[in-house]
Design a protein around this motif. Structure first.
Motif, PDB file in Angstrom:
ATOM      1  N   MET A 238     -16.787  -4.521 -20.357  1.00  0.00           N
ATOM      2  CA  MET A 238     -15.577  -4.705 -19.591  1.00  0.00           C
ATOM      3  C   MET A 238     -15.642  -5.498 -18.129  1.00  0.00           C
ATOM      4  O   MET A 238     -16.540  -4.931 -17.525  1.00  0.00           O
ATOM      5  CB  MET A 238     -15.284  -3.166 -19.565  1.00  0.00           C
ATOM      6  N   ALA A 239     -15.202  -6.227 -17.800  1.00  0.00           N
ATOM      7  CA  ALA A 239     -14.725  -6.374 -16.083  1.00  0.00           C
ATOM      8  C   ALA A 239     -14.748  -4.887 -15.391  1.00  0.00           C
ATOM      9  O   ALA A 239     -14.160  -4.499 -15.780  1.00  0.00           O
ATOM     10  CB  ALA A 239     -13.858  -7.425 -16.092  1.00  0.00           C
ATOM     11  N   ARG A 240     -15.029  -4.782 -14.348  1.00  0.00           N
ATOM     12  CA  ARG A 240     -14.893  -4.085 -13.561  1.00  0.00           C
ATOM     13  C   ARG A 240     -14.058  -4.104 -12.084  1.00  0.00           C
ATOM     14  O   ARG A 240     -14.404  -4.861 -11.894  1.00  0.00           O
ATOM     15  CB  ARG A 240     -16.184  -2.986 -13.122  1.00  0.00           C
ATOM     16  N   LEU A 241     -13.448  -2.723 -12.272  1.00  0.00           N
ATOM     17  CA  LEU A 241     -12.833  -3.199 -10.280  1.00  0.00           C
ATOM     18  C   LEU A 241     -12.599  -2.119  -9.852  1.00  0.00           C
ATOM     19  O   LEU A 241     -12.607  -0.970 -10.165  1.00  0.00           O
ATOM     20  CB  LEU A 241     -11.208  -3.956 -10.397  1.00  0.00           C
ATOM     21  N   VAL A 242     -13.734  -1.636  -8.316  1.00  0.00           N
ATOM     22  CA  VAL A 242     -13.410  -1.068  -7.707  1.00  0.00           C
ATOM     23  C   VAL A 242     -13.033  -0.834  -6.785  1.00  0.00           C
ATOM     24  O   VAL A 242     -12.513  -2.030  -6.234  1.00  0.00           O
ATOM     25  CB  VAL A 242     -14.813  -0.315  -7.260  1.00  0.00           C
ATOM     26  N   THR A 243     -12.249   0.442  -6.075  1.00  0.00           N
ATOM     27  CA  THR A 243     -11.038   0.548  -5.312  1.00  0.00           C
ATOM     28  C   THR A 243     -10.883   1.645  -4.513  1.00  0.00           C
ATOM     29  O   THR A 243     -11.103   2.593  -4.947  1.00  0.00           O
ATOM     30  CB  THR A 243      -9.800   0.099  -5.549  1.00  0.00           C
ATOM     31  N   PRO A 244     -10.533   1.859  -4.017  1.00  0.00           N
ATOM     32  CA  PRO A 244     -10.889   3.438  -3.485  1.00  0.00           C
ATOM     33  C   PRO A 244      -9.683   4.310  -3.822  1.00  0.00           C
ATOM     34  O   PRO A 244      -8.710   3.363  -3.963  1.00  0.00           O
ATOM     35  CB  PRO A 244     -10.042   2.512  -1.071  1.00  0.00           C
ATOM     36  N   SER A 245      -9.679   5.512  -3.632  1.00  0.00           N
ATOM     37  CA  SER A 245      -8.590   6.523  -4.081  1.00  0.00           C
ATOM     38  C   SER A 245      -7.581   6.524  -4.053  1.00  0.00           C
ATOM     39  O   SER A 245      -6.903   6.072  -4.480  1.00  0.00           O
ATOM     40  CB  SER A 245      -9.372   7.580  -3.510  1.00  0.00           C
ATOM     41  N   ALA A 246      -7.124   6.149  -2.253  1.00  0.00           N
ATOM     42  CA  ALA A 246      -5.962   5.468  -2.287  1.00  0.00           C
ATOM     43  C   ALA A 246      -5.144   4.495  -2.847  1.00  0.00           C
ATOM     44  O   ALA A 246      -3.686   4.548  -2.474  1.00  0.00           O
ATOM     45  CB  ALA A 246      -5.857   5.930  -0.524  1.00  0.00           C
ATOM     46  N   ALA A 247      -6.059   3.136  -3.337  1.00  0.00           N
ATOM     47  CA  ALA A 247      -5.155   2.071  -3.983  1.00  0.00           C
ATOM     48  C   ALA A 247      -5.852   2.477  -5.249  1.00  0.00           C
ATOM     49  O   ALA A 247      -4.989   0.833  -5.780  1.00  0.00           O
ATOM     50  CB  ALA A 247      -6.071   1.113  -2.953  1.00  0.00           C
ATOM     51  N   PHE A 248      -5.734   3.426  -5.909  1.00  0.00           N
ATOM     52  CA  PHE A 248      -6.228   3.350  -7.261  1.00  0.00           C
ATOM     53  C   PHE A 248      -4.480   3.633  -7.652  1.00  0.00           C
ATOM     54  O   PHE A 248      -4.951   2.399  -8.694  1.00  0.00           O
ATOM     55  CB  PHE A 248      -6.800   5.192  -8.024  1.00  0.00           C
ATOM     56  N   GLU A 249      -3.927   4.142  -7.328  1.00  0.00           N
ATOM     57  CA  GLU A 249      -2.542   4.028  -8.093  1.00  0.00           C
ATOM     58  C   GLU A 249      -1.953   2.215  -8.258  1.00  0.00           C
ATOM     59  O   GLU A 249      -1.304   2.333  -9.245  1.00  0.00           O
ATOM     60  CB  GLU A 249      -1.377   5.204  -7.815  1.00  0.00           C
ATOM     61  N   ARG A 250      -2.095   2.025  -7.043  1.00  0.00           N
ATOM     62  CA  ARG A 250      -1.492   0.175  -7.026  1.00  0.00           C
ATOM     63  C   ARG A 250      -2.204  -0.358  -7.985  1.00  0.00           C
ATOM     64  O   ARG A 250      -1.782  -1.664  -8.073  1.00  0.00           O
ATOM     65  CB  ARG A 250      -1.534  -0.319  -5.610  1.00  0.00           C
ATOM     66  N   SER A 251      -3.232  -0.085  -8.502  1.00  0.00           N
ATOM     67  CA  SER A 251      -4.386  -1.370  -8.902  1.00  0.00           C
ATOM     68  C   SER A 251      -3.879  -1.291 -10.415  1.00  0.00           C
ATOM     69  O   SER A 251      -3.644  -2.193 -10.788  1.00  0.00           O
ATOM     70  CB  SER A 251      -5.609  -1.047  -8.309  1.00  0.00           C
ATOM     71  N   VAL A 252      -3.186  -0.121 -10.947  1.00  0.00           N
ATOM     72  CA  VAL A 252      -3.466   0.794 -11.986  1.00  0.00           C
ATOM     73  C   VAL A 252      -2.164  -0.188 -12.547  1.00  0.00           C
ATOM     74  O   VAL A 252      -2.202  -0.788 -13.102  1.00  0.00           O
ATOM     75  CB  VAL A 252      -3.580   1.925 -12.177  1.00  0.00           C
ATOM     76  N   ALA A 253      -1.096  -0.153 -11.685  1.00  0.00           N
ATOM     77  CA  ALA A 253       0.080  -0.781 -12.156  1.00  0.00           C
ATOM     78  C   ALA A 253       0.411  -2.159 -11.613  1.00  0.00           C
ATOM     79  O   ALA A 253       0.968  -3.129 -12.368  1.00  0.00           O
ATOM     80  CB  ALA A 253       1.083  -0.180 -10.295  1.00  0.00           C
ATOM     81  N   LEU A 254      -0.631  -2.853 -10.573  1.00  0.00           N
ATOM     82  CA  LEU A 254      -0.819  -4.132 -10.692  1.00  0.00           C
ATOM     83  C   LEU A 254      -1.116  -4.770 -12.440  1.00  0.00           C
ATOM     84  O   LEU A 254      -0.909  -5.685 -12.195  1.00  0.00           O
ATOM     85  CB  LEU A 254      -1.540  -4.837  -9.673  1.00  0.00           C
TER      86      LEU A 254
END
Length: 274
Positions: free
Chosen positions: A159-175
């Protein structure tokens, strides 16, 4: 145009796809391509499903194995090629560009015709750069699967991977639910020493972790999701490990969250936008 002998695509026309296909990228020297294809086929238990020599473009040749696009070239890669995080094969480039703009992204390089079909380069709203490619068949081209026996299944997904701070996790999933046209396949809270939220969206593993986001170590090229019992890629008691593969790539290994508990995920409101 006569297609080169090594050219094959199992899907010459990406308009048949029901959603974009996201691929991790590996930039390699052209002389290494055959070796890398064989090694990743054995690693993933999957055959390459496209190979496209494009000799008029700097000796470029592409091959896809599972979730990985191998990009081989006889000339040095440009800084922009190196900064590009993902390649996406999209059903419609025009529709994909509208979706990028609708979700806060911008077009860096506009649509241009290329041998496989058409391409553009974009920056998503989270700052990630992606190359979007629309595949269309060449005159007389037909779907052509690779020859030879299928490799033995290995229980490993790349899989490609994306690491994001915890506070941005839900925004990243939605995007990425919106950009990839699919809800998260699996979501879990990972019990490793570096507390992490994981979500699998299409061919992308999103990792929400303040610890990993703050690390200054070289980033893994991609993630390997291993089924329990895939001994060659056991992520250990904490369910996460890093390993340098025989190809030289640094991979992050996780227990596949799709093999654990799942919880329902509501589709993003822009999921079906075109």
């Amino acid at each position: 145009m006569t297609l080169p002998e090594r050219w094959f695509r199992t899907r010459p026309d990406s308009s048949v796809l029901d959603r974009p296909r996201l691929l991790a990228r590996s930039l390699i020297d052209a002389a290494a391509l055959d070796d890398r294809i064989g090694r990743y086929e054995r690693l993933l238990g999957a055959r390459a499903d496209l190979r496209m020599p494009i000799p008029d473009f700097g000796g470029l040749e592409l091959a896809a194995v599972g979730g990985l696009l191998l990009i081989a070239s006889e000339r040095p890669f440009t800084p922009m090629q190196r900064r590009t995080a993902y390649s996406l094969i999209v059903p419609s480039l025009a529709g994909a560009l509208r979706l990028v703009r609708a979700n806060g992204g911008i077009v860096l390089e506009p649509r241009e015709a290329i041998v496989p079909g058409a391409r553009a380069r974009v920056r998503f709203a989270d700052g990630a750069i992606a190359e979007l490619v629309e595949h269309r068949p060449r005159p007389g081209e037909r779907p052509r699967p690779p020859g030879g026996p299928a490799p033995r299944p290995t229980g490993v997904r790349l899989m490609a991977r994306l690491v994001t701070p915890s506070a941005a996790f839900e925004r990243s999933v939605a995007l990425y639910e919106a950009m990839l046209g699919t809800p998260a396949e699996a979501r879990t809270r990972h019990p490793s020493p570096i507390a992490s939220d994981l979500a699998v969206v299409g061919e992308l593993l999103i990792i929400g972790s303040d610890g990993l986001a703050a690390e200054g170590a070289p980033a893994a090229a991609f993630a390997l999701l291993a089924e329990p019992g895939a001994a060659a890629f056991d992520p250990g008691e904490h369910g996460r490990a890093e390993r340098r593969l025989e190809t030289g790539a640094l991979a992050e290994i996780w227990t596949d969250p799709a093999r654990g508990s799942r919880r329902p995920v509501s589709p993003h409101p822009n999921l079906r936008a075109t």
